[in-house]
Design an enzyme around this catalytic site. Structure first.
Site, PDB file in Angstrom:
ATOM      1  N   LYS A   1      -4.821  11.205  -0.169  1.00 38.03           N
ATOM      2  CA  LYS A   1      -5.039   9.954   0.544  1.00 38.03           C
ATOM      3  C   LYS A   1      -6.289   9.305  -0.065  1.00 38.03           C
ATOM      4  CE  LYS A   1      -6.497   8.273   5.074  1.00 38.03           C
ATOM      5  NZ  LYS A   1      -6.804   8.643   6.452  1.00 38.03           N
TER       6      LYS A   1
ATOM      7  N   GLU B   1       0.836  -1.209   0.000  1.00 45.33           N
ATOM      8  CA  GLU B   1       0.000   0.000   0.000  1.00 45.33           C
ATOM      9  C   GLU B   1       0.865   1.252   0.000  1.00 45.33           C
ATOM     10  OE1 GLU B   1      -1.528   2.306   2.936  1.00 45.33           O
ATOM     11  OE2 GLU B   1      -1.264   0.892   4.583  1.00 45.33           O
TER      12      GLU B   1
ATOM     13  N   SER C   1     -12.700   3.130  10.496  1.00 47.55           N
ATOM     14  CA  SER C   1     -12.054   3.090   9.176  1.00 47.55           C
ATOM     15  C   SER C   1     -12.763   2.153   8.203  1.00 47.55           C
ATOM     16  CB  SER C   1     -10.612   2.631   9.336  1.00 47.55           C
ATOM     17  OG  SER C   1     -10.022   2.461   8.060  1.00 47.55           O
ATOM     18  N   ALA C   2     -12.824   2.598   6.947  1.00 48.28           N
ATOM     19  CA  ALA C   2     -13.365   1.734   5.884  1.00 48.28           C
ATOM     20  C   ALA C   2     -12.505   0.485   5.700  1.00 48.28           C
ATOM     21  CB  ALA C   2     -13.443   2.515   4.578  1.00 48.28           C
ATOM     22  N   ASP C   3     -11.280   0.513   6.204  1.00 47.34           N
ATOM     23  CA  ASP C   3     -10.419  -0.681   6.106  1.00 47.34           C
ATOM     24  C   ASP C   3     -11.155  -1.920   6.618  1.00 47.34           C
ATOM     25  OD1 ASP C   3      -8.445   1.080   5.320  1.00 47.34           O
ATOM     26  OD2 ASP C   3      -7.105   0.715   7.024  1.00 47.34           O
TER      27      ASP C   3
ATOM     28  N   LYS D   1      -3.275   0.673  13.957  1.00 47.54           N
ATOM     29  CA  LYS D   1      -2.470   1.813  14.375  1.00 47.54           C
ATOM     30  C   LYS D   1      -2.715   2.138  15.844  1.00 47.54           C
ATOM     31  CE  LYS D   1      -4.261   3.618  11.027  1.00 47.54           C
ATOM     32  NZ  LYS D   1      -4.909   4.630  10.216  1.00 47.54           N
TER      33      LYS D   1
ATOM     34  N   ASP E   1     -16.231   7.501  13.960  1.00 49.10           N
ATOM     35  CA  ASP E   1     -15.094   7.302  13.063  1.00 49.10           C
ATOM     36  C   ASP E   1     -14.577   5.862  13.149  1.00 49.10           C
ATOM     37  OD1 ASP E   1     -12.889   7.502  11.447  1.00 49.10           O
ATOM     38  OD2 ASP E   1     -12.060   9.288  12.407  1.00 49.10           O
TER      39      ASP E   1
HETATM   40  N1  PSU Z   1      -0.408   3.504   9.091  1.00 48.48           N
HETATM   41  C1  PSU Z   1       0.456   4.537   9.210  1.00 48.48           C
HETATM   42  N2  PSU Z   1       0.177   5.650   8.507  1.00 48.48           N
HETATM   43  C2  PSU Z   1      -0.925   5.767   7.710  1.00 48.48           C
HETATM   44  C3  PSU Z   1      -1.807   4.686   7.573  1.00 48.48           C
HETATM   45  C4  PSU Z   1      -1.503   3.577   8.291  1.00 48.48           C
HETATM   46  O1  PSU Z   1       1.448   4.447   9.933  1.00 48.48           O
HETATM   47  O2  PSU Z   1      -1.121   6.813   7.095  1.00 48.48           O
HETATM   48  C5  PSU Z   1      -2.988   4.755   6.662  1.00 48.48           C
HETATM   49  C6  PSU Z   1      -3.248   3.370   6.091  1.00 48.48           C
HETATM   50  O3  PSU Z   1      -3.200   3.494   4.705  1.00 48.48           O
HETATM   51  C7  PSU Z   1      -4.633   3.012   6.582  1.00 48.48           C
HETATM   52  C8  PSU Z   1      -5.264   4.383   6.677  1.00 48.48           C
HETATM   53  O4  PSU Z   1      -5.293   2.166   5.688  1.00 48.48           O
HETATM   54  O5  PSU Z   1      -4.224   5.156   7.247  1.00 48.48           O
HETATM   55  C9  PSU Z   1      -6.541   4.409   7.491  1.00 48.48           C
HETATM   56  O6  PSU Z   1      -7.094   5.679   7.418  1.00 48.48           O
HETATM   57  P1  PSU Z   1      -8.603   5.941   7.938  1.00 48.48           P
HETATM   58  O7  PSU Z   1      -8.541   5.747   9.428  1.00 48.48           O
HETATM   59  O8  PSU Z   1      -8.903   7.350   7.530  1.00 48.48           O
HETATM   60  O9  PSU Z   1      -9.473   4.926   7.237  1.00 48.48           O
HETATM   61 MN    MN Z   2     -11.862   7.742   9.496  1.00 47.77          MN
END
Ligand code: PSU
Ligand code: MN
Length: 310
Positions: free
Chosen positions: A95, A36, A149-151, A168, A147
Site C-alpha cells: 500500500k 487509483e 489520512s495523508a489524503d 470511507k 490517525d
Molecule cells: N477505499 C476503500 N479501500 C481502500 C482505500 C479506500 O474502499 O483501501 C484506500 C484508499 O487508497 C485511500 C487509503 O486513499 O485507503 C487511505 O488510507 P490511510 O487511511 O492509511 O491514509
Molecule cells: Mn492512517
C-alpha cells in the site's frame, strides 16, 4: 521526450513513466482520468479487484476519456498501467501513500497508490481529474491515535478534481468534513445537498456547495485556478447501490473492537477494517463498493470532457 511505438511505455523523466496512450491524450488536450490502485490492491479481494479495474477503465472510455491507472511496477512509477499488467500488480503490492513513495520506488517494489499518492503523481503527469471510491480522512478515536489520512493534506495542495462517494465509512465523517474545511478543500455535492457515506447514500451532513452538472464543476475548477487556489475540488455523489446505515454501523463497531484487540494501527488500520467488513457483510458491501467505483469513473470522465470544453 523520445518517440516510441504505439502502445509502448514512454519515459517522461527519470521517475514517472506515462503510457503512450495517456501521453498522446494529454498533449492533444483530450480528457484523461487518473484511477487509483490502493483501493483495488488493499480494498477488494482478487479477482473482484481485477473485474472492478476493468469496469472503471470501461466506464472512463465509454464517456470518451482515456483512463490512466496509476501504480508502481517493480519500483517504476507508471501513469497508464496497461491492462496486461493489472493482474500481476493485484497479486501482490504494497500500500503506497505519499510517505511510502520513496521507499517503494527505491526498493523496486510493486505499489498500489492511495488517493494521496495518486493525486500527487497524476498532477505531476499533468492530469486534472481523478476517480476513486472514498478518500481517507479523520479516523474514529483520532484523539488518542492521531490517525488522520495523508489524503487530506495532499489534497490541500493538489490542483485536481477528485470524484468519490465521500470518505470511507469507517472514518469520523463530521471531523473529516471539518478538516476538509480547515484545509480549504471545497466539497461539491453532485446533485446532492448532503455528504454521502460511501456504502450509505446520505449521512445527513451538509457540505459546502451543490452543483447540478459537469459544466458547472468545470467552471468552478477554472475559477479556483484563476484565483491561484491550489486545493483539490472534492466532488461527491451517492453510490447507486447503497446499503442500510444501521447494518454498516454495527459492523464498523465490531471491526473497530477487533482492531483494538489485535493492536492494529497506522497504515494497516484501513485495510484491516475494510477487510473485516468485506468478510462479514460480503456480497452486499462488495457489490455497493464496485458499483460506486464504476459510477465515479463515469462521472470523472464526463467532468474531464467538460474541462476540455470550457
Ligand atoms: N477505499 C476503500 N479501500 C481502500 C482505500 C479506500 O474502499 O483501501 C484506500 C484508499 O487508497 C485511500 C487509503 O486513499 O485507503 C487511505 O488510507 P490511510 O487511511 O492509511 O491514509
Ligand atoms: Mn492512517
Amino acid at each position: 521526450m523520445q518517440a516510441t511505438q504505439k502502445g509502448a511505455i514512454q519515459e517522461v523523466n527519470d521517475r514517472i513513466m506515462i503510457s503512450d496512450e495517456v501521453q498522446v491524450a494529454l498533449s492533444s488536450k483530450a480528457p484523461v482520468v487518473a484511477l487509483e490502485t490502493a483501493v483495488l490492491t488493499h480494498g477488494l479481494p482478487f479477482p473482484d479487484n481485477l473485474e472492478t479495474m476493468r469496469k472503471m477503465d470501461g466506464a472512463v472510455r465509454k464517456y470518451g476519456a482515456v483512463p490512466a491507472v496509476v501504480a508502481i511496477r517493480q519500483g517504476q512509477i507508471v501513469v497508464g498501467l496497461e491492462a496486461r499488467e493489472w493482474e500481476s500488480l493485484l497479486e501482490g503490492a504494497e500500500k503506497c501513500s505519499i510517505r511510502d513513495l520513496g521507499a517503494i520506488v527505491a526498493r523496486g517494489q510493486n505499489g498500489g497508490t492511495t488517493v494521496a499518492a495518486t493525486a500527487y503523481l497524476a498532477q505531476r503527469a499533468g492530469i486534472r481529474v481523478f476517480a476513486t471510491g472514498g478518500i481517507g480522512g479523520v479516523h474514529r478515536g483520532w484523539e488518542t491515535s492521531l490517525d488522520v489520512s495523508a489524503d487530506l493534506y495532499v489534497l490541500s495542495r493538489c490542483a485536481m478534481t477528485v470524484v468519490c462517494s465521500g470518505a470511507k465509512s469507517i472514518l469520523d465523517i463530521p471531523k473529516t468534513l471539518e478538516m476538509l474545511e480547515s484545509l480549504g478543500i471545497p466539497v461539491i455535492g453532485y446533485q446532492t445537498d448532503h455528504m454521502p457515506g460511501f456504502y450509505v447514500a446520505d449521512t445527513g451532513l451538509n457540505i459546502s456547495t451543490r452543483l447540478e452538472n459537469v459544466r458547472d464543476v468545470a467552471m468552478m475548477e477554472r475559477t479556483m485556478r484563476q484565483l491561484d487556489l491550489s486545493q483539490a475540488l472534492l466532488v461527491v455523489q451517492p453510490g447507486p447501490r447503497s446499503v442500510d446505515g444501521a447494518v454498516v454501523e454495527a459492523l464498523i463497531a465490531e471491526a473497530l473492537k477487533e482492531a483494538r484487540a489485535q493492536f492494529v494501527s497506522g497504515k494497516d488500520a484501513t485495510p484491516f477494517l475494510l477487510g473485516y467488513l468485506n468478510q462479514r457483510a460480503g456480497a452486499q458491501l462488495k457489490a455497493a463498493n464496485i458499483a460506486l467505483l464504476e459510477q465515479n469513473a463515469s462521472l470523472a470522465a464526463q467532468i474531464a470532457g467538460a474541462f476540455s470544453a470550457v
